[in-house]
Design a protein around this motif. Structure first.
Motif, mmCIF file in Angstrom:
data_model
loop_
_atom_site.group_PDB
_atom_site.id
_atom_site.type_symbol
_atom_site.label_atom_id
_atom_site.label_comp_id
_atom_site.label_asym_id
_atom_site.label_seq_id
_atom_site.Cartn_x
_atom_site.Cartn_y
_atom_site.Cartn_z
ATOM 1 N N ILE A 166 -17.102 0.689 2.295
ATOM 2 C CA ILE A 166 -15.768 1.044 2.752
ATOM 3 C C ILE A 166 -15.779 1.001 4.267
ATOM 4 C CG2 ILE A 166 -15.092 2.380 0.734
ATOM 5 C CD1 ILE A 166 -15.785 4.905 2.118
ATOM 6 N N ALA A 167 -14.794 0.307 4.828
ATOM 7 C CA ALA A 167 -14.724 0.159 6.284
ATOM 8 C C ALA A 167 -13.305 0.438 6.734
ATOM 9 C CB ALA A 167 -15.136 -1.258 6.683
ATOM 10 N N ASP A 168 -13.170 1.176 7.829
ATOM 11 C CA ASP A 168 -11.860 1.423 8.430
ATOM 12 C C ASP A 168 -11.720 0.576 9.681
ATOM 13 O OD1 ASP A 168 -11.192 3.247 6.561
ATOM 14 O OD2 ASP A 168 -11.063 4.967 7.913
ATOM 15 N N VAL A 169 -10.564 -0.085 9.807
ATOM 16 C CA VAL A 169 -10.278 -0.811 11.037
ATOM 17 C C VAL A 169 -8.928 -0.358 11.567
ATOM 18 C CG1 VAL A 169 -11.616 -2.824 10.332
ATOM 19 C CG2 VAL A 169 -9.168 -2.769 9.877
ATOM 20 N N GLN A 170 -8.784 -0.438 12.891
ATOM 21 C CA GLN A 170 -7.490 -0.137 13.492
ATOM 22 C C GLN A 170 -6.841 -1.450 13.881
ATOM 23 O OE1 GLN A 170 -7.326 2.251 17.188
ATOM 24 N NE2 GLN A 170 -5.859 3.545 16.103
ATOM 25 N N MET A 171 -5.612 -1.659 13.427
ATOM 26 C CA MET A 171 -4.919 -2.919 13.760
ATOM 27 C C MET A 171 -3.420 -2.754 13.547
ATOM 28 S SD MET A 171 -5.923 -5.259 10.449
ATOM 29 C CE MET A 171 -5.679 -4.694 8.766
ATOM 30 N N ASP A 172 -2.639 -3.598 14.250
ATOM 31 C CA ASP A 172 -1.180 -3.608 14.084
ATOM 32 C C ASP A 172 -0.839 -4.553 12.957
ATOM 33 O OD1 ASP A 172 -0.291 -1.821 16.103
ATOM 34 O OD2 ASP A 172 -0.892 -3.316 17.595
ATOM 35 N N HIS A 173 -1.035 -4.107 11.751
ATOM 36 C CA HIS A 173 -0.838 -4.961 10.586
ATOM 37 C C HIS A 173 0.478 -4.563 9.946
ATOM 38 C CE1 HIS A 173 -1.463 -7.196 7.010
ATOM 39 N NE2 HIS A 173 -1.993 -6.241 6.274
ATOM 40 N N ASP A 174 1.355 -5.545 9.776
ATOM 41 C CA ASP A 174 2.702 -5.272 9.308
ATOM 42 C C ASP A 174 2.745 -5.404 7.784
ATOM 43 O OD1 ASP A 174 5.393 -4.799 9.240
ATOM 44 O OD2 ASP A 174 5.947 -6.873 9.702
ATOM 45 N N TYR A 175 2.435 -4.312 7.085
ATOM 46 C CA TYR A 175 2.485 -4.325 5.615
ATOM 47 C C TYR A 175 2.778 -2.902 5.186
ATOM 48 C CZ TYR A 175 1.342 -6.221 0.970
ATOM 49 O OH TYR A 175 1.401 -6.679 -0.322
ATOM 50 N N PRO A 176 3.654 -2.731 4.216
ATOM 51 C CA PRO A 176 3.998 -1.349 3.819
ATOM 52 C C PRO A 176 2.810 -0.610 3.193
ATOM 53 C CG PRO A 176 5.233 -2.987 2.520
ATOM 54 C CD PRO A 176 4.381 -3.753 3.467
ATOM 55 N N THR A 177 3.004 0.697 2.942
ATOM 56 C CA THR A 177 1.940 1.489 2.315
ATOM 57 C C THR A 177 1.915 1.178 0.829
ATOM 58 O OG1 THR A 177 2.445 3.180 3.946
ATOM 59 C CG2 THR A 177 0.952 3.795 2.175
ATOM 60 N N ILE A 178 1.259 0.086 0.518
ATOM 61 C CA ILE A 178 1.120 -0.379 -0.867
ATOM 62 C C ILE A 178 -0.355 -0.690 -1.066
ATOM 63 C CG2 ILE A 178 1.611 -2.292 -2.440
ATOM 64 C CD1 ILE A 178 4.363 -2.529 -1.114
ATOM 65 N N ARG A 179 -0.929 -0.112 -2.106
ATOM 66 C CA ARG A 179 -2.348 -0.366 -2.343
ATOM 67 C C ARG A 179 -2.515 -1.793 -2.855
ATOM 68 N NH1 ARG A 179 -4.824 -1.269 -7.106
ATOM 69 N NH2 ARG A 179 -6.811 -0.297 -7.648
#
Lengths: 535, 59
Positions: A214-227
């Motif tokens: 599991i990895a967390d990244v920070q980015m300006d990604h334009d996608y709704p909160t949908i798994r």
């Protein structure tokens, strides 16, 4: 783990507090009604739930700050109800991202879009994403306002011994060591529980083959909160990837390791970076990103045979390890804490019989076994263990490209809360009902006036009735009457007649229900639900 | 289903199995099984037929 040059708590978006060991040494050795080992989300929830019942506790944690990394990020509706009961849900609602939808993709094409059950009659959404640091921070903020909780950081438990009617703990912190006695001990010290090993207890169960980074990244990604679940994607053929949005532009990338892939190699920073980059390319993100944190886990199903050992109760990961894709590790831990807290308080205050404590294991271990069952289903789909499972999984996914019905086989259906129907302190079903929630189930929600049904429930037991006279006839009992209108939304949700009644426990599970309630039946039900407390 | 209809299906399936990539025959049959099962909409009957199809495989 974090990128080279950054410390464990050097986060891109979260400032970790530093907690000193106790300064005032004069009262450390005083006996406590309850000691809680482990100040993670589960231990803190237990402390808050006990305080809510008026019980003082000492909360011991070996660390000097919160857990590192975002860890458990999915909080289920039922957990928000628990936080609401503790008066702590507001900051969670403000910060977290609620969601209802999941999408699954096979070889780059969407094969399933599912909605988790939700409606305007629900106070909370089915799921919320929030990094675990915030979960711990918000619980800690509530604890700091609570005079009944004595939190001691950098305090390591080194011995646990039984003495007459109490447990004796040896505690060490950087300023010294001491012994303290407690009437009851809650072990909330996680998967590698010190208390569990000091008690010579072992988790039992099975390991699945699946291993995930599991990895967390920070980015300006334009996608709704949908798994998003990616099956057999180009960037990781044969593997499965999960993508979750979290607050602060943090995205959780969760990818499966191939058979024979070396774990030590898989968690090397360069390898994590290239694996993450390939996933981001797969989901069509081409902007810049920062690597925040990563970890590795295997899908285990392990539990203690008994969550109680004398005056010691195990709550959360110390009692059970569940695979991550059921999002049940943290959520079940919070339910453990809530379950044992009111029972312990009621027994300590003489409002319930001591046998009530024996209902903790069947109820909460039952919930764990239920997770195991669902998790092994999920695991078999995400990580087919044999050629037969592999062929059928691939056939389902491939068929789903043209026939949506087959995509339903990829629906995780992870969010059905567990029912305590078989519990010794839950009354048998009344066959008079032809719908609504059975005894043992969590209380369903409904709109009442400008608020919700759960807002009307009391701190202890509540009695939902549709006839004020029935409530009046039980005025002497220690419960909160909730009188609702026959024919209301709540009456419909509960399939209730004007003469019906529901007895609801402090943890929002239904203890009993009667289609045609009588005061005697309700008294009897309350007696059973409290193991003789009202008799 | 008439014997003639069954024969048509039999021939078409044989031709289809030759037409699909040899490495995908199993996958094809598994997909077909799911489609037929969904069409039949009777899980008990499907499981019974699954058991019947497993008979005599070793002959």
């Amino acid at each position: 783990m974090r990128p080279a040059g950054r410390a464990d708590t050097d986060s891109l978006y979260f400032t970790y507090p530093h907690f000193d060991p106790p300064k005032d040494r004069s009262r450390l050795a005083e006996p406590a009604p309850v000691a809680i080992v482990g100040g993670g989300p589960v231990g803190m929830t237990a402390a808050l739930a006990l305080a809510r019942e008026g019980i003082r506790s000492v909360l011991l944690d070996a660390k000097s700050t919160f857990n590192d990394g975002s860890r458990a990020i999915c909080i289920a509706r039922q957990s928000y109800h628990i936080l609401d009961r503790l008066g702590a849900v507001e900051p969670f609602l403000k910060k977290s991202l609620g969601w209802t939808m999941g999408r699954s993709f096979y070889r780059g094409r969407q094969i399933l879009e599912f909605e988790m059950p939700d409606s305007p009659r629900e106070k909370f959404r089915p799921m919320y994403n929030l990094e675990q640091q915030y979960i711990e921070q918000f619980l800690w903020d509530a604890i700091e306002k609570e005079p009944l909780i004595d939190a001691r950081w950098q305090s390591r438990v080194t011995a646990v011994g039984d003495i007459a009617d109490a447990v004796r703990l040896s505690v060490e912190d950087p300023n010294g060591s001491y012994q303290m006695d407690c009437d009851w001990l809650l072990a909330a010290d996680g998967a590698r529980s010190t208390v569990r090993s000091l008690r010579s207890l072992r988790l039992k169960g099975a390991n699945f083959e699946g291993r995930y980074v599991i990895a967390d990244v920070q980015m300006d990604h334009d996608y709704p909160t949908i798994r998003r679940a990616l099956f057999d994607p180009d960037c990781r053929r044969g593997g499965t990837i999960l993508v979750h949005r979290q607050p602060d532009n943090i995205w959780r990338i969760d990818y499966q390791l191939r058979d024979g892939e070396d774990e030590a190699e898989a968690v090397r920073e360069e390898i994590v970076r290239s694996s993450v980059a390939a996933v981001l390319a797969e989901i069509g993100y081409s902007g810049s990103w920062d690597l925040e944190w990563w970890s590795i886990y295997s899908a285990n199903t392990l539990a203690l045979d008994d969550y109680r050992d004398g005056r010691v109760f195990f709550i959360g990961d110390s009692a059970h390890i569940v695979p991550i894709f059921g999002v049940r590790g943290l959520n079940n831990g919070l339910a453990d804490a809530h379950n044992i807290a009111w029972k312990l308080a009621w027994v300590m205050q003489g409002k319930a019989g001591s046998a009530l404590l024996d209902s903790y294991t069947p109820e909460r271990r039952g919930a764990t076994l239920d997770v195991f069952l669902n998790a092994s289903k999920s695991a078999r789909f995400m990580t087919p263990p044999t050629p037969g499972w592999q062929l059928m999984r691939d056939a389902a996914l491939n068929l789903a490209l043209s026939h949506p019905f087959a995509g339903q086989l990829a629906n995780p259906r992870q969010m059905t809360p567990y029912s305590y129907a078989d519990s010794p302190v839950v009354l048998a079903e009344d066959p008079g009902f032809s719908g609504g929630p059975s005894p043992g189930a969590p209380m369903p929600e409904a709109r009442v006036g400008d608020g919700f049904l759960t807002d009307l429930l009391g701190l202890g037991f509540s009695l939902i009735v549709f006839d004020a006279k029935l409530a009046d006839s039980l005025a002497g009992l220690d419960l909160t009457p909730v009188v609702l209108q026959p024919g209301s939304e709540a009456a419909e949700v509960l399939s209730a007649a004007p003469s019906s009644a529901y007895l609801v426990r402090p943890d929002l599970h239904i203890a009993a229900r009667w289609y045609d309630a009588t005061p005697d039946a309700i008294r009897h039900g309350l007696g059973l639900a409290t193991a003789g407390g009202f008799q | 289903m008439t014997p003639a209809d069954l024969e048509t299906v039999y021939e078409a399936l044989a031709e289809k199995l030759d037409a699909v990539d040899a490495g995908k025959r199993e996958l094809y049959l598994a997909k077909l099984a799911l489609l037929l099962a969904h069409e039949l909409a009777d899980a008990d009957r499907v499981r019974q037929l699954m058991a019947e199809a497993a008979n005599n495989l070793a002959v």
